[in-house]
Motif scaffolding. Structure first.
Motif, PDB file in Angstrom:
ATOM      1  N   ASN A 156     -40.909 -39.047 -73.996  1.00 31.94           N
ATOM      2  CA  ASN A 156     -40.720 -37.971 -73.026  1.00 31.94           C
ATOM      3  C   ASN A 156     -40.770 -38.456 -71.583  1.00 31.94           C
ATOM      4  O   ASN A 156     -40.985 -37.668 -70.664  1.00 31.94           O
ATOM      5  CB  ASN A 156     -41.747 -36.859 -73.271  1.00 31.94           C
ATOM      6  N   ALA A 157     -40.583 -39.773 -71.391  1.00 25.68           N
ATOM      7  CA  ALA A 157     -40.490 -40.310 -70.030  1.00 25.68           C
ATOM      8  C   ALA A 157     -39.081 -40.042 -69.519  1.00 25.68           C
ATOM      9  O   ALA A 157     -38.138 -40.061 -70.299  1.00 25.68           O
ATOM     10  CB  ALA A 157     -40.781 -41.807 -70.032  1.00 25.68           C
ATOM     11  N   PRO A 158     -38.896 -39.753 -68.289  1.00 25.59           N
ATOM     12  CA  PRO A 158     -39.851 -39.724 -67.194  1.00 25.59           C
ATOM     13  C   PRO A 158     -40.533 -38.380 -66.977  1.00 25.59           C
ATOM     14  O   PRO A 158     -41.438 -38.264 -66.159  1.00 25.59           O
ATOM     15  CB  PRO A 158     -38.993 -40.096 -65.987  1.00 25.59           C
ATOM     16  N   GLU A 159     -40.133 -37.356 -67.721  1.00 29.72           N
ATOM     17  CA  GLU A 159     -40.697 -36.018 -67.487  1.00 29.72           C
ATOM     18  C   GLU A 159     -42.222 -35.999 -67.640  1.00 29.72           C
ATOM     19  O   GLU A 159     -42.915 -35.280 -66.925  1.00 29.72           O
ATOM     20  CB  GLU A 159     -40.096 -34.983 -68.450  1.00 29.72           C
ATOM     21  N   ILE A 160     -42.754 -36.793 -68.566  1.00 30.76           N
ATOM     22  CA  ILE A 160     -44.189 -36.783 -68.852  1.00 30.76           C
ATOM     23  C   ILE A 160     -45.012 -37.232 -67.642  1.00 30.76           C
ATOM     24  O   ILE A 160     -46.166 -36.850 -67.491  1.00 30.76           O
ATOM     25  CB  ILE A 160     -44.500 -37.651 -70.100  1.00 30.76           C
ATOM     26  N   PHE A 161     -44.412 -38.007 -66.734  1.00 34.75           N
ATOM     27  CA  PHE A 161     -45.122 -38.498 -65.551  1.00 34.75           C
ATOM     28  C   PHE A 161     -45.285 -37.423 -64.478  1.00 34.75           C
ATOM     29  O   PHE A 161     -46.071 -37.583 -63.560  1.00 34.75           O
ATOM     30  CB  PHE A 161     -44.389 -39.702 -64.934  1.00 34.75           C
ATOM     31  N   ARG A 162     -44.551 -36.339 -64.580  1.00 31.87           N
ATOM     32  CA  ARG A 162     -44.541 -35.308 -63.537  1.00 31.87           C
ATOM     33  C   ARG A 162     -45.641 -34.282 -63.692  1.00 31.87           C
ATOM     34  O   ARG A 162     -45.949 -33.566 -62.761  1.00 31.87           O
ATOM     35  CB  ARG A 162     -43.179 -34.630 -63.519  1.00 31.87           C
ATOM     36  N   GLY A 163     -46.245 -34.227 -64.880  1.00 29.35           N
ATOM     37  CA  GLY A 163     -47.288 -33.227 -65.107  1.00 29.35           C
ATOM     38  C   GLY A 163     -48.683 -33.787 -64.917  1.00 29.35           C
ATOM     39  O   GLY A 163     -48.877 -34.963 -64.586  1.00 29.35           O
ATOM     40  N   GLU A 164     -49.672 -32.950 -65.160  1.00 35.90           N
ATOM     41  CA  GLU A 164     -51.065 -33.369 -65.063  1.00 35.90           C
ATOM     42  C   GLU A 164     -51.404 -34.262 -66.254  1.00 35.90           C
ATOM     43  O   GLU A 164     -51.040 -33.959 -67.388  1.00 35.90           O
ATOM     44  CB  GLU A 164     -51.973 -32.135 -65.053  1.00 35.90           C
ATOM     45  N   TRP A 165     -52.127 -35.354 -65.998  1.00 36.64           N
ATOM     46  CA  TRP A 165     -52.436 -36.326 -67.038  1.00 36.64           C
ATOM     47  C   TRP A 165     -53.771 -35.992 -67.689  1.00 36.64           C
ATOM     48  O   TRP A 165     -54.833 -36.397 -67.221  1.00 36.64           O
ATOM     49  CB  TRP A 165     -52.435 -37.745 -66.470  1.00 36.64           C
TER      50      TRP A 165
END
Length: 160
Positions: free
Chosen positions: A29-38
């Motif tokens: 799910n990169a790069p979308e996964i980097f945009r949310g809270e970790w």
């Protein structure tokens, strides 16, 4: 002289080789996964496979799979097969089980942990350092489950 001949063979253990047998990293799910809270939820799965290579030579393969989920999305999946070739001589059958099923995986785990950590960082995720695993306890648990299954005749209880 007869007493000398009856002495058991001296036990010898050596590590012949340690190597990465298979390595995989996925960030589906990169790069979308980097945009949310970790705030990931991690799942760890360990398995061990033993291959008898020669008279006193064994390959032990420790498979480590780590997945990280953020909500319903998979952030990453890391799969590492860390292997070693071990020479064991003079061990009884009863001693071989714990040596191959607990001691050898304990030796392999730090190598696998390092590979997992490196791959996660190279995938641009925060460092993940796996906690120590008690392979002696896991081996004992596996032996107990096998004993219970054999006593139950391999039949699983019916659900009501």
């Amino acid at each position: 002289m007869a007493e000398h001949e009856q002495q058991p063979t001296e036990r010898q253990f050596s590590v012949q080789r340690v190597y990465a047998k298979d390595v995989s990293f996925e960030a589906p799910n990169a790069p979308e996964i980097f945009r949310g809270e970790w705030k990931p939820k991690h799942d760890l799965n360990l398995t061990t496979k033993i291959n008898h290579l020669d008279e006193h030579l064994y390959e032990v393969v420790l498979s480590v799979t780590v997945s990280a989920m953020v909500g319903e999305k998979t952030a990453f999946i890391v799969e590492v097969q860390q292997a070693g070739i071990f020479s064991l001589n003079g061990f009884s059958e009863a001693e071989l089980g714990p040596m191959l099923g607990a001691y050898c995986p304990t030796l392999l785990f730090p190598y696998a942990r390092e590979v997992v950590s490196d791959l996660v960082v190279k995938g641009s995720f925060p460092q993940l350092v796996l906690q120590h695993v008690n392979f002696d306890a896991l081996f004992a648990q596996h032996q107990q489950q096998a004993l219970e299954q054999s006593q139950a005749g391999g039949v699983t209880p019916s659900q009501h």
